[in-house]
Scaffold this motif. Structure first.
Motif, PDB file in Angstrom:
ATOM      1  N   THR A  11       0.837  -1.215   0.000  1.00 35.35           N
ATOM      2  CA  THR A  11       0.000   0.000   0.000  1.00 35.35           C
ATOM      3  C   THR A  11       0.863   1.252   0.000  1.00 35.35           C
ATOM      4  N   LEU A  12       1.927   1.243   0.787  1.00 30.89           N
ATOM      5  CA  LEU A  12       2.832   2.396   0.840  1.00 30.89           C
ATOM      6  C   LEU A  12       3.492   2.632  -0.512  1.00 30.89           C
ATOM      7  N   ALA A  13       3.817   1.542  -1.201  1.00 37.28           N
ATOM      8  CA  ALA A  13       4.427   1.667  -2.536  1.00 37.28           C
ATOM      9  C   ALA A  13       3.417   2.250  -3.519  1.00 37.28           C
ATOM     10  N   GLU A  14       2.153   1.798  -3.431  1.00 39.72           N
ATOM     11  CA  GLU A  14       1.100   2.311  -4.317  1.00 39.72           C
ATOM     12  C   GLU A  14       0.864   3.802  -4.098  1.00 39.72           C
ATOM     13  N   LEU A  15       0.969   4.225  -2.846  1.00 43.14           N
ATOM     14  CA  LEU A  15       0.728   5.628  -2.510  1.00 43.14           C
ATOM     15  C   LEU A  15       1.965   6.503  -2.727  1.00 43.14           C
ATOM     16  N   ASN A  16       3.053   5.887  -3.181  1.00 41.18           N
ATOM     17  CA  ASN A  16       4.322   6.594  -3.427  1.00 41.18           C
ATOM     18  C   ASN A  16       4.888   7.235  -2.162  1.00 41.18           C
ATOM     19  N   ILE A  17       4.601   6.623  -1.019  1.00 38.69           N
ATOM     20  CA  ILE A  17       5.163   7.124   0.240  1.00 38.69           C
ATOM     21  C   ILE A  17       6.613   6.687   0.364  1.00 38.69           C
ATOM     22  N   ILE A  18       6.908   5.458  -0.052  1.00 31.83           N
ATOM     23  CA  ILE A  18       8.294   4.986  -0.102  1.00 31.83           C
ATOM     24  C   ILE A  18       8.392   3.873  -1.132  1.00 31.83           C
ATOM     25  N   ALA A  19       9.422   3.921  -1.936  1.00 27.60           N
ATOM     26  CA  ALA A  19       9.634   2.880  -2.948  1.00 27.60           C
ATOM     27  C   ALA A  19      10.010   1.574  -2.274  1.00 27.60           C
ATOM     28  N   ASP A  20       9.563   0.457  -2.845  1.00 31.96           N
ATOM     29  CA  ASP A  20       9.800  -0.847  -2.227  1.00 31.96           C
ATOM     30  C   ASP A  20      11.286  -1.138  -2.078  1.00 31.96           C
ATOM     31  N   LYS A  21      12.101  -0.707  -3.054  1.00 32.83           N
ATOM     32  CA  LYS A  21      13.543  -0.969  -2.974  1.00 32.83           C
ATOM     33  C   LYS A  21      14.188  -0.164  -1.845  1.00 32.83           C
ATOM     34  N   ASP A  22      13.699   1.058  -1.627  1.00 35.47           N
ATOM     35  CA  ASP A  22      14.226   1.871  -0.525  1.00 35.47           C
ATOM     36  C   ASP A  22      13.838   1.281   0.826  1.00 35.47           C
ATOM     37  N   LEU A  23      12.599   0.779   0.912  1.00 38.13           N
ATOM     38  CA  LEU A  23      12.146   0.160   2.151  1.00 38.13           C
ATOM     39  C   LEU A  23      12.948  -1.106   2.442  1.00 38.13           C
ATOM     40  N   ALA A  24      13.298  -1.848   1.404  1.00 41.55           N
ATOM     41  CA  ALA A  24      14.080  -3.084   1.571  1.00 41.55           C
ATOM     42  C   ALA A  24      15.428  -2.781   2.222  1.00 41.55           C
ATOM     43  N   LEU A  25      16.049  -1.656   1.820  1.00 39.63           N
ATOM     44  CA  LEU A  25      17.335  -1.258   2.414  1.00 39.63           C
ATOM     45  C   LEU A  25      17.184  -0.939   3.893  1.00 39.63           C
ATOM     46  N   ILE A  26      16.097  -0.246   4.230  1.00 40.94           N
ATOM     47  CA  ILE A  26      15.857   0.117   5.635  1.00 40.94           C
ATOM     48  C   ILE A  26      15.581  -1.127   6.468  1.00 40.94           C
ATOM     49  N   LEU A  27      14.822  -2.067   5.905  1.00 39.01           N
ATOM     50  CA  LEU A  27      14.462  -3.276   6.656  1.00 39.01           C
ATOM     51  C   LEU A  27      15.680  -4.137   6.981  1.00 39.01           C
ATOM     52  N   LYS A  28      16.754  -4.002   6.193  1.00 33.32           N
ATOM     53  CA  LYS A  28      17.979  -4.752   6.471  1.00 33.32           C
ATOM     54  C   LYS A  28      18.507  -4.426   7.859  1.00 33.32           C
ATOM     55  N   LYS A  29      18.338  -3.160   8.232  1.00 38.42           N
ATOM     56  CA  LYS A  29      18.843  -2.693   9.522  1.00 38.42           C
ATOM     57  C   LYS A  29      18.116  -3.374  10.689  1.00 38.42           C
ATOM     58  N   TYR A  30      16.885  -3.815  10.437  1.00 37.37           N
ATOM     59  CA  TYR A  30      16.062  -4.378  11.509  1.00 37.37           C
ATOM     60  C   TYR A  30      15.842  -5.886  11.365  1.00 37.37           C
ATOM     61  N   GLU A  31      16.621  -6.519  10.469  1.00 34.89           N
ATOM     62  CA  GLU A  31      16.333  -7.929  10.167  1.00 34.89           C
ATOM     63  C   GLU A  31      16.540  -8.858  11.362  1.00 34.89           C
ATOM     64  N   ASP A  32      17.365  -8.446  12.315  1.00 37.50           N
ATOM     65  CA  ASP A  32      17.595  -9.294  13.494  1.00 37.50           C
ATOM     66  C   ASP A  32      16.717  -8.900  14.678  1.00 37.50           C
ATOM     67  N   SER A  33      15.824  -7.949  14.478  1.00 36.14           N
ATOM     68  CA  SER A  33      14.959  -7.502  15.578  1.00 36.14           C
ATOM     69  C   SER A  33      13.534  -7.987  15.350  1.00 36.14           C
ATOM     70  N   ASN A  34      12.722  -7.841  16.372  1.00 42.34           N
ATOM     71  CA  ASN A  34      11.319  -8.256  16.279  1.00 42.34           C
ATOM     72  C   ASN A  34      10.389  -7.051  16.113  1.00 42.34           C
TER      73      ASN A  34
END
Length: 556
Positions: A11-34
């Motif tokens: 939904t965020l990608a559809e609304l152009n709030i954040i591109a999916d590829k940019d979000l993927a980079l951010i999620l890397k930072k939290y991959e070991d967290s819950n």
């Protein structure tokens, strides 16, 4: 009715709030967290809580409600018992022919809603809102908390004043004081000794309020209890002491900075409350205009150079720099800070606490920090030639440096650096942007009203300062009447007013030519800078604050 992370992401990608590829980079930072996606989005400043709640409400086809703009009657609120409301994160904010209007931030509430309908006999219309709005609205159950607080204090003061000196009563007094301060969004607690009493005061929205008196005997015991919690010496009464308390409450975890100083009346305690909710500010929440936000983003996206935040103590400089760090905080960069004190701990960032007793000064810490291969550095404050020199040198050699200065406006920061012995050509080549700021109290949305004033009838008053910024002969102003929510002050919360000075070629030339601050300020205004006062007037016209507030924080 739960919204999955995948659904929210698409939904965020559809609304152009954040591109999916940019979000993927951010999620890397939290991959070991819950940590869930919603919290990551808010933490990273990608979207604020209210806008995120609107997106989720749209996904689940529920109407969105912003509770801080609703006047909630206590009798309506009490339709649901407090314990049920807190457990299920639901708030009754209205009641009419349609039934009960209930807001929630918990989408797993179908059974609870059915139970409420059966229990009350009223149909329920459900709305979605943010966690922050629910937390604030739940405080309505304790709207008369001052009376409750006074009652608890009176009961425990009576016990603590007895010769037996009941330790449990003192513990309760300190706990209730901290909890009440937190619930009322206080930034500081002052416990001040006088000849025959002790006065407890809270700083709320930048203004100190007298809360309650304590007997002098209880003051001594309360100070001792606070020293124990802060791991300070209880047998030392003539030397200033500083410490820290980690306090856990139902509302959240609170880090408390404690300062104890001897006065003629006894030891005075000031506690600064640093809560988890304070760490959630993003740049979009601070009050920067869209134009100023673009200017600032252009500066912090550069790989090197210096960003300065200026203003008096308590103007929100550190909060602004932390909000920038949250945006820049990625796995592939090394971010380090040197601070006095470290106000909030940020995951993924190495933070150094100044400790002058141990020989760790700003300058020494900064030298060590530069050798740690940082990409981005935050220097808590540039206060002397040595710190300024190392910071400027770091900005020249490929680092992005963020720091603060104590100056009245953006233009004055340039001569301040030159006075510290930094060469003009170094300042002009390293400085990217200067952000000057103040904090003004926001008008309480629950008791706000407006009136139309004619300039010719009010030109002798505060509106004299506004006249030259308006092209009409009348203006609509806003004020708060005063209500239980805002403690009868007419204000609730604070927002920043800013001036963002981009260091362009014309200003760089003025720096090299050692022009004074007034000329630099005029060049910046000519090239499109909105001054702090003008930004305050803009926020006044929008109904966010009052002219009295703008004048209070901008007058010299």
């Amino acid at each position: 009715m739960r919204v999955t992370d995948d659904k929210l992401r698409s939904t965020l990608a559809e609304l152009n709030i954040i591109a999916d590829k940019d979000l993927a980079l951010i999620l890397k930072k939290y991959e070991d967290s819950n940590i869930g996606l919603s919290k990551i989005l808010v933490n990273e400043g990608i979207i604020n809580e209210n806008d995120l709640a609107k997106v989720i409400a749209d996904i689940v086809a529920l109407p969105y409600i912003q509770l801080d703009q609703q006047a909630i009657d206590v009798s309506i609120l009490n339709t649901i018992p407090e314990i049920v409301a807190k457990k299920n994160r639901i708030v009754v904010f209205g009641k009419d022919r349609e039934g009960l209007h209930i807001a929630t931030s918990n989408l797993d509430n179908e059974q609870t809603v059915s139970f409420i309908e059966k229990k009350t006999g009223f149909p329920v219309k459900l709305y979605f809102t943010s966690d922050k709005d629910i937390d604030d609205a739940l405080n309505g159950y304790t709207k008369d908390i001052k009376s409750a607080y006074q009652k608890i204090l009176n009961e425990n003061v009576a016990s603590a004043s007895k010769k037996t000196k009941d330790d449990l009563s003192i513990i309760k007094i300190v706990e209730v004081t901290i909890t009440y301060a937190y619930k009322n969004k206080s930034s500081d607690i002052h416990i001040e000794p006088y000849e025959n009493k002790s006065l407890i005061r809270f700083r709320i929205d930048g203004i100190l309020h007298d809360i309650v008196d304590l007997p002098k005997s209880v003051h001594i015991q309360a100070v001792t209890r606070i020293k124990v919690l802060a791991k300070l010496r209880t047998d030392e009464h003539q030397t200033p002491q500083d410490g820290k308390i980690s306090f856990k409450s139902e509302e959240g975890n609170i880090d408390i900075r404690v300062s104890v100083v001897p006065t003629t009346g006894g030891e005075k305690v000031v506690m600064r409350l640093l809560s988890e909710r304070s760490r959630q500010y993003s740049l979009s929440d601070l009050g920067l205009s869209e134009e100023d936000n673009i200017k600032l983003a252009s500066a912090y996206k550069k790989p090197h150079g210096m960003i300065l935040s200026t203003g008096p103590t308590g103007s929100g400089k550190t909060t602004t720099l932390y909000a920038i760090l949250k945006v820049l905080n990625r796995r592939e960069v090394n971010i380090m800070t040197i601070e006095d004190p470290v106000e909030y701990e940020i995951e993924g960032i190495s933070q150094i606490q100044v400790n002058e007793k141990a020989g760790l000064t700003f300058a020494d810490g900064l030298r060590s920090l530069v050798r740690q291969d940082p990409d981005i550095m935050l220097v808590g404050e540039i206060r002397d030639h040595e710190t300024a020199g190392i910071s400027v040198n770091a900005a020249m050699t490929g680092h992005l440096v963020l720091s603060t200065l104590h100056t009245n406006d953006a233009g004055t920061s340039i001569p301040r650096l030159l006075d510290m012995g930094i060469e003009p050509f170094l300042v002009s080549s390293t400085l990217n942007v200067v952000v000057a700021q103040r904090l003004v109290r926001k008008i309480c949305t629950k008791c706000r009203y407006s009136e139309e004033l004619y300039m010719k009838d009010n030109i002798g008053g505060p509106l004299l300062s506004v006249a030259k910024y308006t092209k009409t002969d009348k203006i609509r102003t806003y004020k708060g009447k005063g209500c239980d929510v805002c403690h009868q002050t007419g204000y609730s919360g604070r927002i920043g007013i800013f001036e963002v000075m981009v260091i362009d070629d014309e200003i760089r030339k003025a720096i090299v030519d050692k022009k004074d601050s007034d000329i630099i300020q005029k060049i910046a205004v000519k090239n499109g800078m909105t001054t702090i006062f003008e930004d305050g007037i803009n926020k006044m016209i929008k109904g966010l604050t009052t002219i009295d507030e703008v004048l209070r924080v901008t007058k010299e």
